[in-house]
Design an enzyme around this catalytic site. Structure first.
Site, mmCIF file in Angstrom:
data_model
loop_
_atom_site.group_PDB
_atom_site.id
_atom_site.type_symbol
_atom_site.label_atom_id
_atom_site.label_comp_id
_atom_site.label_asym_id
_atom_site.label_seq_id
_atom_site.Cartn_x
_atom_site.Cartn_y
_atom_site.Cartn_z
ATOM 1 N N ASP A 60 -49.319 -39.266 -35.499
ATOM 2 C CA ASP A 60 -49.830 -39.715 -34.481
ATOM 3 C C ASP A 60 -49.396 -41.144 -33.870
ATOM 4 O OD1 ASP A 60 -51.970 -37.961 -33.623
ATOM 5 O OD2 ASP A 60 -52.595 -38.516 -35.744
ATOM 6 N N GLU A 65 -51.835 -47.404 -28.722
ATOM 7 C CA GLU A 65 -52.899 -48.287 -28.245
ATOM 8 C C GLU A 65 -53.923 -48.273 -29.372
ATOM 9 O OE1 GLU A 65 -55.884 -47.860 -24.506
ATOM 10 O OE2 GLU A 65 -55.767 -45.930 -25.803
ATOM 11 N N ASP A 66 -54.026 -47.491 -30.262
ATOM 12 C CA ASP A 66 -54.988 -47.529 -31.277
ATOM 13 C C ASP A 66 -54.988 -48.524 -32.445
ATOM 14 O OD1 ASP A 66 -56.691 -45.379 -30.033
ATOM 15 O OD2 ASP A 66 -55.204 -43.888 -30.639
ATOM 16 N N ARG A 85 -53.691 -42.719 -40.325
ATOM 17 C CA ARG A 85 -53.202 -43.691 -39.142
ATOM 18 C C ARG A 85 -53.002 -44.827 -39.321
ATOM 19 N NH1 ARG A 85 -54.786 -42.585 -33.245
ATOM 20 N NH2 ARG A 85 -52.455 -43.644 -33.118
ATOM 21 N N ARG A 130 -64.380 -42.937 -34.843
ATOM 22 C CA ARG A 130 -63.503 -43.852 -35.391
ATOM 23 C C ARG A 130 -63.782 -45.418 -35.462
ATOM 24 N NH1 ARG A 130 -58.581 -41.111 -34.024
ATOM 25 N NH2 ARG A 130 -58.815 -38.690 -34.667
ATOM 26 N N HIS A 160 -62.722 -41.093 -27.943
ATOM 27 C CA HIS A 160 -62.724 -42.350 -27.665
ATOM 28 C C HIS A 160 -63.554 -42.933 -26.497
ATOM 29 C CE1 HIS A 160 -58.661 -42.668 -30.042
ATOM 30 N NE2 HIS A 160 -59.494 -43.186 -30.950
ATOM 31 N N CYS A 247 -53.195 -44.313 -24.359
ATOM 32 C CA CYS A 247 -52.707 -44.425 -25.540
ATOM 33 C C CYS A 247 -51.373 -44.489 -26.106
ATOM 34 C CB CYS A 247 -53.347 -42.948 -26.103
ATOM 35 S SG CYS A 247 -52.727 -41.642 -25.580
HETATM 36 C C1 CIR Z 1 -55.788 -39.002 -32.899
HETATM 37 O O1 CIR Z 1 -56.810 -38.026 -33.078
HETATM 38 O O2 CIR Z 1 -55.918 -40.056 -33.390
HETATM 39 C C2 CIR Z 1 -54.639 -38.670 -31.896
HETATM 40 N N1 CIR Z 1 -54.296 -37.425 -32.080
HETATM 41 C C3 CIR Z 1 -54.895 -39.047 -30.446
HETATM 42 C C4 CIR Z 1 -55.030 -40.484 -30.120
HETATM 43 C C5 CIR Z 1 -55.400 -40.805 -28.866
HETATM 44 N N2 CIR Z 1 -55.480 -42.332 -28.566
HETATM 45 C C6 CIR Z 1 -56.087 -42.581 -27.607
HETATM 46 O O3 CIR Z 1 -56.311 -41.860 -26.710
HETATM 47 N N3 CIR Z 1 -56.034 -43.975 -27.541
#
Ligand code: CIR
Length: 260
Positions: A60, A65-66, A85, A130, A160, A247
């Protein structure tokens, strides 16, 4: 000048985390081509695009962004809610440290950047699977001295907060009412996504432009009717990994004036 931090698509993207989207085979070559097109659009909108190398063991990691929340004064490295992650932030932190002082969310706090919506001095954080209360409280402590107000927002049925709502302008939100209550955002003009395009609320705002996935034409039409300039990009393979347009980048002003 705007900087956009991005990261190449991992060859293991098919092993991504999925929460609300059914697993479907991902064509990683096509995902990488779509990601390059996304980067070209960011460049065409005036961003200096920086690209980190892919992380083959982190499916991922393209979703940069995360792992960080970049404000004018500071960047807060998150602690992502999904354990798989948590290694993604190191290389992003190294790069971000050139632009901002860094702070960190520490265990047992968790936050995904996808849950963080900043509009002016207001920072809304989704109460998602999350991002937990401890993480939200740590974020509040990290940014309060700069005059930000952190507010947690209940969400349902989506990954999110920014799956459910994003800012099109400082006074206008694009929102899916099944996933977040519009009453959480008093005082804003609200545009709802088209009912048949439930994933359409995630737009990346670059200046006055809303960058959104190409597959939501009816919601794009609603935005254009509200005089919003819309640019679209095909991110269909990244959407299979539960991603969209916000993201895949961390966009911020390169140099921030500290003068009043
Ligand atoms: C996740 O589930 O963490 C990733 N497959 C997708 C994250 C997408 N992140 C976002 O939209 N900020």
């Amino acid at each position: 000048m705007l900087v956009a931090i991005t990261r190449e698509v991992s060859p293991s993207l098919g092993d991504c985390q999925l929460t609300h989207v059914a697993r479907a085979p991902i064509d990683v070559t096509r995902a990488a081509a779509q990601h390059r097109a996304y980067q070209r659009v960011l460049a065409s909108l005036g961003c200096r695009v920086l690209t980190l190398e892919a992380e083959p063991s982190m499916p991922d990691a393209v979703f940069v962004e995360d792992v960080a929340i970049v404000l004018d004064e500071v960047a807060v490295m998150t602690r992502p809610g999904a354990e798989s992650r948590r290694g993604e932030g190191a290389s992003v932190a190294e790069l971000l440290a050139r632009y901002r002082p860094l702070r960190r969310i520490e265990a047992p706090g968790t936050i995904d950047g996808g849950d963080v919506l900043r509009v002016g001095r207001a920072i809304y954080v989704g109460q998602s699977g999350r991002s937990n209360a401890e993480g939200i409280s740590q974020l509040q402590q990290a940014v309060v001295e700069f005059g930000y107000r952190v507010q947690s927002v209940p969400i349902r049925g989506c990954l999110h907060l920014k799956s459910a709502v994003t800012a099109v302008r400082d006074d206008m939100l694009l929102l899916h009412p099944a996933w977040v209550d519009p009453a959480s955002f008093p005082g804003f003009n609200i545009i709802e996504v088209h009912p048949e395009e439930e994933h359409a609320a995630n737009i990346l705002r670059i200046g006055d432009v809303a960058l959104m996935p190409a597959c939501f034409p009816r919601t794009a039409h609603r935005l254009r009717d509200a005089d919003v300039e819309v640019v679209t990009v095909d991110v269909s393979e990244l959407q299979k990994a539960e991603g969209a347009t916000t993201c895949c980048s961390l966009v911020f002003e390169e140099a921030v004036s500290t003068q009043c």
